[in-house]
Scaffold this motif. Structure first.
Motif, PDB file in Angstrom:
ATOM      1  N   UNK A 101       0.829  -1.218   0.000  1.00 62.09           N
ATOM      2  CA  UNK A 101       0.000   0.000   0.000  1.00 62.09           C
ATOM      3  C   UNK A 101       0.858   1.261   0.000  1.00 62.09           C
ATOM      4  N   UNK A 150      -0.419  -6.048   1.875  1.00 64.46           N
ATOM      5  CA  UNK A 150       0.143  -5.678   3.181  1.00 64.46           C
ATOM      6  C   UNK A 150       1.617  -6.088   3.235  1.00 64.46           C
ATOM      7  N   UNK A 151       2.359  -5.595   4.228  1.00 62.23           N
ATOM      8  CA  UNK A 151       3.791  -5.957   4.330  1.00 62.23           C
ATOM      9  C   UNK A 151       4.002  -7.467   4.411  1.00 62.23           C
ATOM     10  N   UNK A 202      -6.143  -1.814   1.683  1.00 65.97           N
ATOM     11  CA  UNK A 202      -5.713  -2.411   2.953  1.00 65.97           C
ATOM     12  C   UNK A 202      -5.684  -1.406   4.094  1.00 65.97           C
ATOM     13  N   UNK A 203      -5.653  -0.145   3.766  1.00 64.46           N
ATOM     14  CA  UNK A 203      -5.557   0.860   4.822  1.00 64.46           C
ATOM     15  C   UNK A 203      -6.798   1.749   4.893  1.00 64.46           C
ATOM     16  N   UNK A 238      -8.806   0.759  13.077  1.00 62.62           N
ATOM     17  CA  UNK A 238      -7.425   0.606  13.537  1.00 62.62           C
ATOM     18  C   UNK A 238      -7.182   1.535  14.712  1.00 62.62           C
ATOM     19  N   UNK A 264      -4.387  -7.312  18.493  1.00 59.54           N
ATOM     20  CA  UNK A 264      -3.225  -6.416  18.576  1.00 59.54           C
ATOM     21  C   UNK A 264      -2.196  -6.918  17.575  1.00 59.54           C
ATOM     22  N   UNK A 265      -1.817  -6.063  16.617  1.00 58.81           N
ATOM     23  CA  UNK A 265      -0.949  -6.510  15.541  1.00 58.81           C
ATOM     24  C   UNK A 265       0.501  -6.095  15.700  1.00 58.81           C
ATOM     25  N   UNK A 266       0.729  -5.096  16.512  1.00 58.61           N
ATOM     26  CA  UNK A 266       2.059  -4.500  16.549  1.00 58.61           C
ATOM     27  C   UNK A 266       2.266  -3.893  17.926  1.00 58.61           C
ATOM     28  N   UNK A 289      -0.573  -1.252  18.318  1.00 56.24           N
ATOM     29  CA  UNK A 289      -1.499  -0.964  17.229  1.00 56.24           C
ATOM     30  C   UNK A 289      -2.295  -2.223  16.919  1.00 56.24           C
ATOM     31  N   UNK A 290      -3.543  -2.037  16.606  1.00 55.27           N
ATOM     32  CA  UNK A 290      -4.349  -3.217  16.315  1.00 55.27           C
ATOM     33  C   UNK A 290      -5.624  -2.884  15.576  1.00 55.27           C
ATOM     34  N   UNK A 291      -6.466  -3.877  15.534  1.00 59.69           N
ATOM     35  CA  UNK A 291      -7.679  -3.844  14.729  1.00 59.69           C
ATOM     36  C   UNK A 291      -8.838  -4.206  15.641  1.00 59.69           C
ATOM     37  N   UNK A 346      -5.457   5.352  10.365  1.00 54.23           N
ATOM     38  CA  UNK A 346      -5.527   4.526   9.149  1.00 54.23           C
ATOM     39  C   UNK A 346      -6.927   3.963   8.937  1.00 54.23           C
ATOM     40  N   UNK A 376       7.024  -6.387  18.312  1.00 52.90           N
ATOM     41  CA  UNK A 376       6.308  -7.475  17.649  1.00 52.90           C
ATOM     42  C   UNK A 376       5.463  -6.913  16.530  1.00 52.90           C
ATOM     43  N   UNK A 381      -2.366  -7.570  11.212  1.00 51.79           N
ATOM     44  CA  UNK A 381      -1.809  -8.922  11.094  1.00 51.79           C
ATOM     45  C   UNK A 381      -1.512  -9.448  12.498  1.00 51.79           C
TER      46      UNK A 381
END
Lengths: 341, 341
Positions: free
Chosen positions: A37, A110-111, A174-175, A212, A271-273, A290-292, A333, B276, B282
């Motif tokens: 993205x 996505x990455x 994706x964002x 997000x 939680x993604x990050x 960071x998460x969704x 985002x 992480x 993701x």
């Protein structure tokens, strides 16, 4: 004009089979062009040529932030616009008033995560065991290719559509979906639309939304040798994290929707990050997670966000440190409303 | 030669007071030269000039990895050597066989954390409320300046030491002590040594050790919307983290040492850094945590590490995912043996 209904099924199958290697080849080409993205330009240029070679009317433009940012559906992904073209290819129908259809797909991916976990690398487009591999081969260059090949098959069979078939290759899905928003605002509407997302051939008339979030958890730095003089943001985060895990489960208990299984996690909170600290021997003075946050179909986005924020603050109140040093919730985002048709 | 013992106390005090602004100025200069571990060259050049102006014999050299790496006390901080000079300044004693002393200080400092949390910035050297502010003003450019000013005061008072006074300005202390090791290996020994670390004037004849660890926690990536198909490394980490918190407390229960209070956390276990995931949506496929594992005075470093590793693996065995996907413990950078004199 040949009527599709009267066509021999084996003739259709034969034509589709003939196009199979074209479809695989096109998908491989698309997967091999990196398009995380924000970097969709090259793949769109490639596709523009392909769609023109199919004799479709191709509209290609760079959506600008100023044209989108005031729309309620705008989701700021923090990425610049201007060099990220949206493509819309129209296969003109033969009857003016006939019903039209949009086929919508996105080219951004996505990455790649840990590159070593990929057998052939994330951009290989390798073909193994009847599958194409690499970022986007499923979500959703694969879907986009299905739409394109469907048109090619119909063209080859000599079918002309009554109404317009409008193929959209968009960016930034994706964002938060700036590309599709840009296409809507440019005036592309139809009587029906199929979003070519991978669903294992299931029809998906309902989708959960998601927002997000970014959580800031404060701590206080100290040398690790005197860790009691500091406050570890990592430790404090887990208090909030547990509260959010409970929130996810309480939001699902009692939720029912005819399209979902009873025990299904319709709108997960994930939680993604996370990142905290800058030195192994320093007690981390802050943590950012960071998460969704899933939003249930039919749910109001704003109310869902308030519930999230309230959960964080109630958890903070149970802790003497966090009570005085409040976590901050930021929405950023992708902000996707739930949808149902 | 004037005998120190016979000197008038008010004369000494007066001399020290005269040097006070010199001390503050020197410390401010040193703080203002950025010297996070690995970048000690500029500050050492500045100090070399200063020590030469005091008419000391200055030995300045760049320790090389190959000369240190086979020593048992070598702690690999992952940083290159070669442009990170060590300084040793000798104030020659007047009697050949008299007892000598080493004053040891380091110029490297740890990262600055959140720059916004600093009133005047981390490299200000600001002088406020009788204190110098900025990274290293306490640990331990401040200590180093004390040693230097002590020599200057004695020089000014006309005292000549009987034995050698050896001032060492070393590098890489924060990550394991390569600078001091290099000085030892170059042959600098004395009858006594004072490490000029800040201790609020307390004499510290005993110190806990510490080992820097890096923990790799595996997860499995999935889209956050289907988080149950993935395994969150963030979630799995907390299982291990709790086990480590229990380890810290069980290691201290029953530990007694005459130099420490009964309830003191002599050798804390602190997680300083975690990271992480690479995308909010993701499920994170791995988490890396870095921290500091305290080693009790008198304890064997190797045995302490085994206990840590065993704790991680026992915790992993209690979880179906971690049982099959084992966390990995790595020891890196600073590995400090506990010490007692």
């Amino acid at each position: 004009m040949i009527s599709f209904q009267k066509m021999d099924a084996s003739h259709i199958n034969h034509t589709l089979k003939e196009l199979r290697s074209d479809a695989i080849g096109l998908l491989q080409d698309l997967v091999r062009i990196q398009s995380i993205t924000g970097n969709e330009n090259s793949v769109q240029q490639y596709l523009a040529e392909h769609l023109k070679s199919m004799k479709l009317d191709v509209d290609e433009w760079n959506p600008m932030r100023k044209d989108l940012e005031n729309h309620a559906g705008f989701s700021d992904d923090g990425l610049p616009l201007g060099e990220r073209p949206v493509l819309v290819a129209r296969w003109k129908g033969v009857q003016k008033e006939a019903r039209s259809i949009i086929l919508n797909g996105h080219v951004d991916v996505v990455p790649v995560g840990d590159e070593n976990a990929w057998i052939d690398g994330p951009w290989s487009g390798a073909y193994r065991e009847d599958q194409v591999w690499g970022r986007g081969s499923c979500d959703m260059k694969g879907g986009l290719v299905s739409g394109i090949i469907a048109i090619q098959a119909l063209q080859k069979l000599g079918v002309n559509p009554r109404g317009d078939v409008i193929l959209q290759s968009v960016i930034g899905e994706e964002t938060g979906g700036v590309g599709t928003l840009a296409a809507v605002l440019r005036g592309y509407r139809a009587d029906a639309a199929i979003v070519l997302e991978p669903t294992r051939m299931a029809i998906c008339p309902v989708g959960a939304g998601a927002a997000s979030f970014r959580l800031h958890i404060p701590g206080r730095a100290a040398h690790g040798a005197m860790r009691k003089e500091g406050v570890s943001a990592v430790e404090k985060f887990y208090l909030i994290y547990s509260a959010l895990q409970e929130l996810e489960s309480s939001r699902h208990s009692g939720y029912r929707h005819p399209c979902f299984q009873q025990e299904e996690l319709v709108a997960p909170l994930s939680v993604g990050k996370i990142a905290a600290g800058d030195w192994p021997s320093t007690v981390p003075e802050s943590l950012i997670a960071e998460g969704r946050y899933g939003v249930l179909p039919g749910e109001n986005m704003k109310a869902a966000k308030s519930e999230f924020e309230r959960t964080v603050q109630i958890a903070a109140e149970s802790d003497t440190w966090l009570c005085e040093h409040r976590p901050v919730v930021e929405w950023f985002e992708g902000q996707f409303e739930p949808a149902e048709t």
